[in-house]
Design a protein around this motif. Sequence first.
Motif, PDB file in Angstrom:
ATOM      1  N   MET A   1       0.630  -1.264  -0.044  1.00  0.00           N
ATOM      2  CA  MET A   1      -0.046   0.008  -0.063  1.00  0.00           C
ATOM      3  C   MET A   1       0.952   1.376  -0.063  1.00  0.00           C
ATOM      4  N   THR A   2       0.676   2.190  -0.919  1.00  0.00           N
ATOM      5  CA  THR A   2       1.730   3.337  -0.912  1.00  0.00           C
ATOM      6  C   THR A   2       0.950   4.275  -0.418  1.00  0.00           C
ATOM      7  N   ILE A   3       1.766   5.292   0.229  1.00  0.00           N
ATOM      8  CA  ILE A   3       1.447   6.323   1.007  1.00  0.00           C
ATOM      9  C   ILE A   3       2.214   7.579   0.638  1.00  0.00           C
ATOM     10  N   LEU A   4       1.756   8.935   0.938  1.00  0.00           N
ATOM     11  CA  LEU A   4       2.683   9.932   1.229  1.00  0.00           C
ATOM     12  C   LEU A   4       2.746  10.288   2.579  1.00  0.00           C
ATOM     13  N   ARG A   5       3.692  10.635   3.111  1.00  0.00           N
ATOM     14  CA  ARG A   5       3.944  10.921   4.496  1.00  0.00           C
ATOM     15  C   ARG A   5       4.715  12.196   4.612  1.00  0.00           C
ATOM     16  N   VAL A   6       3.963  13.429   5.375  1.00  0.00           N
ATOM     17  CA  VAL A   6       4.629  14.577   5.321  1.00  0.00           C
ATOM     18  C   VAL A   6       5.839  14.619   6.342  1.00  0.00           C
ATOM     19  N   ARG A   7       6.783  14.691   5.749  1.00  0.00           N
ATOM     20  CA  ARG A   7       8.197  14.831   6.425  1.00  0.00           C
ATOM     21  C   ARG A   7       8.514  16.127   7.070  1.00  0.00           C
ATOM     22  N   SER A   8       8.037  17.117   6.459  1.00  0.00           N
ATOM     23  CA  SER A   8       8.318  18.487   7.131  1.00  0.00           C
ATOM     24  C   SER A   8       7.324  19.511   6.538  1.00  0.00           C
ATOM     25  N   GLY A   9       7.105  20.589   7.123  1.00  0.00           N
ATOM     26  CA  GLY A   9       5.869  21.726   6.939  1.00  0.00           C
ATOM     27  C   GLY A   9       4.597  21.409   7.586  1.00  0.00           C
ATOM     28  N   ALA A  10       3.840  22.049   6.996  1.00  0.00           N
ATOM     29  CA  ALA A  10       2.326  21.844   7.475  1.00  0.00           C
ATOM     30  C   ALA A  10       2.036  20.483   7.637  1.00  0.00           C
ATOM     31  N   ASP A  11       1.259  19.870   8.739  1.00  0.00           N
ATOM     32  CA  ASP A  11       0.967  18.591   8.880  1.00  0.00           C
ATOM     33  C   ASP A  11       1.699  17.481   9.003  1.00  0.00           C
ATOM     34  N   LYS A  12       2.971  18.083   9.370  1.00  0.00           N
ATOM     35  CA  LYS A  12       4.023  17.114   9.642  1.00  0.00           C
ATOM     36  C   LYS A  12       3.833  15.853  10.523  1.00  0.00           C
ATOM     37  N   GLU A  74       7.681  15.838 -14.998  1.00  0.00           N
ATOM     38  CA  GLU A  74       6.946  14.748 -14.779  1.00  0.00           C
ATOM     39  C   GLU A  74       7.873  13.777 -14.437  1.00  0.00           C
ATOM     40  N   GLU A  75       7.815  12.996 -13.253  1.00  0.00           N
ATOM     41  CA  GLU A  75       9.049  11.896 -12.831  1.00  0.00           C
ATOM     42  C   GLU A  75       8.179  10.649 -12.458  1.00  0.00           C
ATOM     43  N   LEU A  76       9.003   9.694 -12.662  1.00  0.00           N
ATOM     44  CA  LEU A  76       8.571   8.277 -12.083  1.00  0.00           C
ATOM     45  C   LEU A  76       8.952   7.932 -10.836  1.00  0.00           C
ATOM     46  N   LEU A  77       8.091   7.591  -9.885  1.00  0.00           N
ATOM     47  CA  LEU A  77       8.526   7.682  -8.637  1.00  0.00           C
ATOM     48  C   LEU A  77       9.002   6.308  -7.971  1.00  0.00           C
ATOM     49  N   ARG A  78       9.997   6.197  -7.000  1.00  0.00           N
ATOM     50  CA  ARG A  78      10.206   5.184  -6.358  1.00  0.00           C
ATOM     51  C   ARG A  78      10.114   5.287  -4.756  1.00  0.00           C
ATOM     52  N   ILE A  79       9.876   4.148  -4.092  1.00  0.00           N
ATOM     53  CA  ILE A  79       9.808   4.280  -2.643  1.00  0.00           C
ATOM     54  C   ILE A  79      10.864   4.972  -1.980  1.00  0.00           C
ATOM     55  N   GLY A  80      10.644   5.901  -1.149  1.00  0.00           N
ATOM     56  CA  GLY A  80      11.719   6.867  -0.636  1.00  0.00           C
ATOM     57  C   GLY A  80      12.074   8.027  -1.251  1.00  0.00           C
ATOM     58  N   ASP A  81      11.392   8.355  -2.435  1.00  0.00           N
ATOM     59  CA  ASP A  81      11.662   9.546  -2.983  1.00  0.00           C
ATOM     60  C   ASP A  81      10.858  10.789  -2.168  1.00  0.00           C
ATOM     61  N   ARG A  82      11.723  11.885  -2.067  1.00  0.00           N
ATOM     62  CA  ARG A  82      11.341  13.096  -1.553  1.00  0.00           C
ATOM     63  C   ARG A  82      10.833  14.036  -2.467  1.00  0.00           C
ATOM     64  N   ILE A  83       9.274  14.302  -2.158  1.00  0.00           N
ATOM     65  CA  ILE A  83       8.768  15.410  -2.984  1.00  0.00           C
ATOM     66  C   ILE A  83       8.620  16.811  -2.284  1.00  0.00           C
ATOM     67  N   GLN A  84       9.213  17.733  -2.973  1.00  0.00           N
ATOM     68  CA  GLN A  84       9.403  18.948  -2.260  1.00  0.00           C
ATOM     69  C   GLN A  84       8.205  20.001  -2.946  1.00  0.00           C
ATOM     70  N   ILE A  85       7.219  20.497  -2.406  1.00  0.00           N
ATOM     71  CA  ILE A  85       6.122  21.483  -2.582  1.00  0.00           C
ATOM     72  C   ILE A  85       6.040  22.644  -1.953  1.00  0.00           C
ATOM     73  N   GLY A  86       6.202  23.695  -2.288  1.00  0.00           N
ATOM     74  CA  GLY A  86       6.097  24.795  -1.255  1.00  0.00           C
ATOM     75  C   GLY A  86       7.125  24.275  -0.053  1.00  0.00           C
ATOM     76  N   PHE A  92       7.340   9.410  -0.490  1.00  0.00           N
ATOM     77  CA  PHE A  92       6.792   8.444  -1.085  1.00  0.00           C
ATOM     78  C   PHE A  92       7.155   6.879  -0.441  1.00  0.00           C
ATOM     79  N   GLU A  93       6.133   6.483   0.151  1.00  0.00           N
ATOM     80  CA  GLU A  93       6.486   5.180   0.996  1.00  0.00           C
ATOM     81  C   GLU A  93       5.532   4.003   0.831  1.00  0.00           C
ATOM     82  N   ASP A  94       6.158   2.908   1.058  1.00  0.00           N
ATOM     83  CA  ASP A  94       5.130   1.639   0.992  1.00  0.00           C
ATOM     84  C   ASP A  94       4.854   1.568   2.663  1.00  0.00           C
ATOM     85  N   ARG A  95       3.566   1.452   2.925  1.00  0.00           N
ATOM     86  CA  ARG A  95       3.061   1.166   4.237  1.00  0.00           C
ATOM     87  C   ARG A  95       3.451  -0.209   4.886  1.00  0.00           C
TER      88      ARG A  95
END
Length: 511
Positions: A1-12, A74-86, A92-95
């Motif tokens: 199961m793939t998830i996005l985890r907020v590492r820093s910033g709002a809703d950490k 546009e980029e192909l994602l792998r587990i562990g990739d860090r996505i920076q927006i704002g 990007f993780e595997d639960r």
Amino acid sequence: MTILRVRSGADKGKTYEITGESTTIGREDDCTIQIPDQGISRKHSEIFRIGEMFFIRDLESRNHTFVNEKEVDEELLRIGDRIQIGTTTLVFEDRNAQLRDSSRLIPEAESGSAEAPFDPTSTISLKLPEYFTTRSEEKVEETREERYLNVLLQLSHVIAEENNPAAMFNKVSEALGGSLDADHLYLLGIKPDSDTTEVASLEDLDILGRFDKVEDPDQAAGVSRGIVSQCLEQKHAILTSDAALDQNFNAMASVVMNQIRSVICAPITVLGKNLGVIYIYSSKPEAFQSEDLEIASAVGIQLGSTLELLKQMEKQDQFFRSSIKTLVAAAEMRTPSPRGICERVASYALAIARELNWDSQQIRDAWLAAMLHDIGSIPMSDQELENELLNEPKRNHYAREILNDIPGLEELLPAIQQQNEKWNGSGSPEGLKGDSISELARVLSIAKELDKQLYGEDLGEEPRSVKAALVNIRDMADKEFDIKTVNALLIAYRNGKLFDTTEDSLKTTGD
């Protein structure tokens, strides 16, 4: 199961499950993932799925989208990739993979603090299991004996019958944890380069197997380094009926934070050497009794012998793999192709086999078949190598003669002979179609194709990028390759395993 985890910033710390074919990220209410960050556009980026591949696309945002510090359209994602927006960073993780991540074990707040002196009045320490202690009531003794022997018998069957070490450790964890009605149980192995008596941090340990009465991957495991270190240093099993009241452990942050009450920590040893620990805990006080400690200690002895046997098998296997590599090096000297192809193809085949959940022997065969896929070229003359019409039949003929004389390797021959067959029947040498092509040959065929795509071999064109190669291979699904094996390739890339060349998957103690 793939998830996005907020590492820093709002809703950490917040996590978002990625479902469906498209997931939008932004500040607007109609975005799938809404993040209150003024640096994020109303509709900032989109994560979309094609089969088992996940892509992120920037939606012409004001501050752009970055993956691993690189701006992307546009980029192909792998587990562990860090996505920076704002100002927000998402990972990007595997639960499911988090359950086996030893970094999620919580150490004490001050790992360098001195441990309290050992006090046997509040903690039971068991040097050797006293299997049948005297009880006042015979009925209680018989019930205890039956339970004790039933647990050990069940675990003995698991160890003897399960040929996949990772599955075996998990089954042992489930059987023991379930029988003790534990909240959680961890089989923790000491990493080879770590001290066997001192665990400086929980990163010195690998999770070999685990049992969780209730799985909550967002909750880190409450394993105390202090308890583990004390167990390893003394080489004694430890039982504390209530860690929160035990003066040896109640000052540890991990005990307080996770509300740990009953704890059993039993060493996994062989010939006086520490190999790891069995760590069992419950949030209920007095959940475990002395007989539970005895069972855990006996299991630790069993696992110690098993781990040592697996390590000896690994040493023999390393010698075997070195011999195969020498043989492959000789084969590569006979062809004009650049060296290293066989090892690359073998690493891809290995990753695909693991994602197909093959057992340890099948995974080993995938590596071997890929390493030896060109073995038939060794006896071929220069004239035979140059003759394209007779090249493949000759290679298969010589491969058959070589492998049939090596016990255990003759089983790889069908895959090596079918490596150029295609799912739709357009391949060679026999034009096999669909399920008539062996599963091992399907894995080998895709692994070879990936290497050709990435390095430009036999294509007469420039090498492709990883993204382009994977998309191209996916387009070949149900034509040249079966979709199941293609998906395994894509998932291996997504999980960061496709280009792992360490061969850990071949180790008998591997995950």
